[in-house]
Motif scaffolding. Structure first.
Motif, PDB file in Angstrom:
ATOM      1  N   VAL A 122      -5.587  12.928  -3.255  1.00 15.54           N
ATOM      2  CA  VAL A 122      -5.594  11.518  -2.870  1.00 15.54           C
ATOM      3  C   VAL A 122      -7.022  11.026  -3.023  1.00 15.54           C
ATOM      4  CG1 VAL A 122      -5.196   9.833  -1.043  1.00 15.54           C
ATOM      5  CG2 VAL A 122      -3.662  11.804  -1.277  1.00 15.54           C
ATOM      6  N   ARG A 147      -0.919   4.479  -8.153  1.00 19.05           N
ATOM      7  CA  ARG A 147      -1.324   3.514  -7.123  1.00 19.05           C
ATOM      8  C   ARG A 147      -0.053   2.918  -6.538  1.00 19.05           C
ATOM      9  NH1 ARG A 147      -2.847  -0.019 -10.149  1.00 19.05           N
ATOM     10  NH2 ARG A 147      -5.037   0.492 -10.487  1.00 19.05           N
ATOM     11  N   SER A 148       0.165   3.093  -5.253  1.00 16.18           N
ATOM     12  CA  SER A 148       1.432   2.652  -4.650  1.00 16.18           C
ATOM     13  C   SER A 148       1.374   1.207  -4.164  1.00 16.18           C
ATOM     14  CB  SER A 148       1.820   3.589  -3.502  1.00 16.18           C
ATOM     15  OG  SER A 148       0.826   3.626  -2.498  1.00 16.18           O
ATOM     16  N   ASP A 189       0.411   6.238   2.888  1.00 13.28           N
ATOM     17  CA  ASP A 189       1.462   6.205   1.869  1.00 13.28           C
ATOM     18  C   ASP A 189       1.153   7.144   0.709  1.00 13.28           C
ATOM     19  OD1 ASP A 189       3.361   4.575   3.010  1.00 13.28           O
ATOM     20  OD2 ASP A 189       2.722   2.745   2.002  1.00 13.28           O
ATOM     21  N   SER A 190      -0.088   7.129   0.216  1.00  9.35           N
ATOM     22  CA  SER A 190      -0.442   7.985  -0.917  1.00  9.35           C
ATOM     23  C   SER A 190      -0.244   9.455  -0.578  1.00  9.35           C
ATOM     24  CB  SER A 190      -1.886   7.731  -1.355  1.00  9.35           C
ATOM     25  OG  SER A 190      -2.022   6.470  -1.975  1.00  9.35           O
ATOM     26  N   THR A 191      -0.701   9.859   0.612  1.00  7.33           N
ATOM     27  CA  THR A 191      -0.556  11.253   1.033  1.00  7.33           C
ATOM     28  C   THR A 191       0.909  11.610   1.237  1.00  7.33           C
ATOM     29  OG1 THR A 191      -2.690  11.063   2.159  1.00  7.33           O
ATOM     30  CG2 THR A 191      -1.343  12.985   2.686  1.00  7.33           C
ATOM     31  N   LEU A 204      -3.448  10.361  -6.519  1.00  8.97           N
ATOM     32  CA  LEU A 204      -2.866   9.164  -5.911  1.00  8.97           C
ATOM     33  C   LEU A 204      -3.990   8.359  -5.291  1.00  8.97           C
ATOM     34  CD1 LEU A 204      -0.711  11.769  -5.007  1.00  8.97           C
ATOM     35  CD2 LEU A 204       0.682   9.707  -4.869  1.00  8.97           C
ATOM     36  N   SER A 205      -4.025   7.076  -5.543  1.00 11.64           N
ATOM     37  CA  SER A 205      -5.169   6.248  -5.186  1.00 11.64           C
ATOM     38  C   SER A 205      -5.516   6.328  -3.704  1.00 11.64           C
ATOM     39  CB  SER A 205      -4.909   4.786  -5.559  1.00 11.64           C
ATOM     40  OG  SER A 205      -6.021   3.994  -5.208  1.00 11.64           O
TER      41      SER A 205
END
Length: 383
Positions: free
Chosen positions: A103, A148-149, A315-317, A126-127
């Motif tokens: 992340v 990127r979510s 969210d990314s994690t 992941l951003s």
């Protein structure tokens, strides 16, 4: 048949007997996952807020027994918003810690450099806050390694610019932005959209991240009498600009980039932050029930409100961990495939109700930004 000495036989037997024990010990060891963020330097305000989201996601999954019958261990590297250090950090996380995903990070220039290395090793990133379109634009369409979510800077700039003209009814706009890829991209998009929806850009000024004195620039802007001032850059710089604008009597609707969403911005800007508007993908008052539940749990754990930075870290994690669970092993290449196309049912805390990890071919998730305005020292969603 080759004859073995007694010593050789016992050694061979000892190795064979020890192997199952070693395998069991390794299988019970924690699974390390990587985090790369600016813990020091100009973006440390944002980086430390994002980190809370990473930590919370790991804490929650470990409280449920971990993943794949193993605990999760978060390993953090400080990239200081420096591309060279970011590349070194990625190599260290992959080569030393054997992480299956990372992340990171916040500064988009660091992402652009670091993800090239991660892709070579077949480890997805992941951003950790990077919003600049450059991060996902460099992905191979259909085969992204950086995810990127939330929407990229082009969409953020578009939603913000439309809000300036259509929601706040301001048509004379001054733009102030830093010289990072993030700041320039946002300024370009705001320029295009404001002009397209009937506004006029009366000035555009840039600065280097970390500057302290904006008085000359703001004095010049004041003479142009803008109705709105858009700021693209990091939180600390934005707070200085807003505070110094109030000191010299520059009165306008101030609007900023998503980096200025933290409570630290409000503290740094003080009373001058009142009325400041910003595009956001999450606030504790979000109409998204998944986001509201996250906000409640976060407050109970940390005794403070979640914000956009903690929500994107969370969210990314969570996406990376869930992808690993679905794959069934800590395999970076398989996790990338799962994130790429197998997470469309995974609900996110960010965005409107029903937002999921449905990544487009470039590795971004598309949804409309909220607009929040600071009132009485708190961000309030404009709905």
């Amino acid at each position: 048949m080759t004859r073995l000495s007694r010593r050789s036989f016992l050694t061979a037997a000892g190795v064979s007997l020890a192997t199952p024990y070693i395998a069991r010990a390794q299988s019970n060891a924690p699974i390390k996952v990587g985090g790369m963020l600016p813990m020091s330097g100009a973006a440390s305000i944002e980086g430390r807020q994002v980190l809370l989201g990473l930590q919370f996601a790991v804490e929650e999954i470990n409280a449920k027994g971990g993943l794949l019958d193993r605990k999760i261990e978060l390993v953090i590297e400080d990239d200081e918003s420096n591309s060279t250090k970011g590349v070194t950090a990625v190599r260290r996380l992959i080569e030393r810690d054997k992480v299956p995903f990372i992340v990171g990070t916040y500064a988009s220039a660091v992402v652009v450099a670091a993800v090239k290395v991660a892709a070579e090793y077949k480890v997805p990133m992941l951003s950790g806050g990077s919003t600049a379109a450059a991060g996902t634009d460099q992905n191979t369409p259909g085969d992204p390694w950086f995810f990127r979510s939330w929407p990229d800077s082009n969409k953020q700039g578009e939603d913000t610019a439309k809000a300036i003209v259509e929601k706040f009814k301001k048509t004379k706009v001054a733009i102030i932005h830093d010289n990072t890829n993030y700041g320039v991209t946002l300024a370009d998009q705001v320029t295009r959209v404001v002009t397209a929806v009937g506004g006029v850009i009366v000035s555009r000024d840039s600065f280097n991240a970390g500057e302290q004195d904006f008085s000359s620039m703001l004095t010049k802007v004041r003479t142009l009498r803008p109705e709105a001032v858009y700021i693209g850059g990091w939180a600390g710089d934005g707070a200085n600009i807003v505070r110094q604008a109030a000191e010299i009597g520059l009165r306008a609707q101030f609007v900023g980039s998503g980096s200025m969403l933290s409570d630290d911005f409000i503290k740094l800007a003080g009373p001058a932050s009142e009325g400041f508007a910003v595009a956001t993908v999450f606030e504790p008052s979000t109409p998204n029930p998944v986001g509201r539940a996250f906000a409640d749990r976060f407050r109970a754990r940390f005794n403070q409100d979640a914000n956009t930075f903690s929500s994107i870290g969370f969210d990314s994690t969570s996406i990376g961990l869930e992808a690993m669970r679905r794959v069934g092993r800590p395999d970076g290449q398989e996790i990338q495939k799962m994130i790429r196309g197998g997470m469309k049912d995974f609900a996110l805390a960010q965005g409107p109700a029903g937002t999921t990890a449905a990544f487009n071919e470039k590795g971004s998730v598309d949804f409309p930004d909220f607009i929040a305005v600071i009132k009485d020292g708190k961000r309030r969603l404009e709905v």
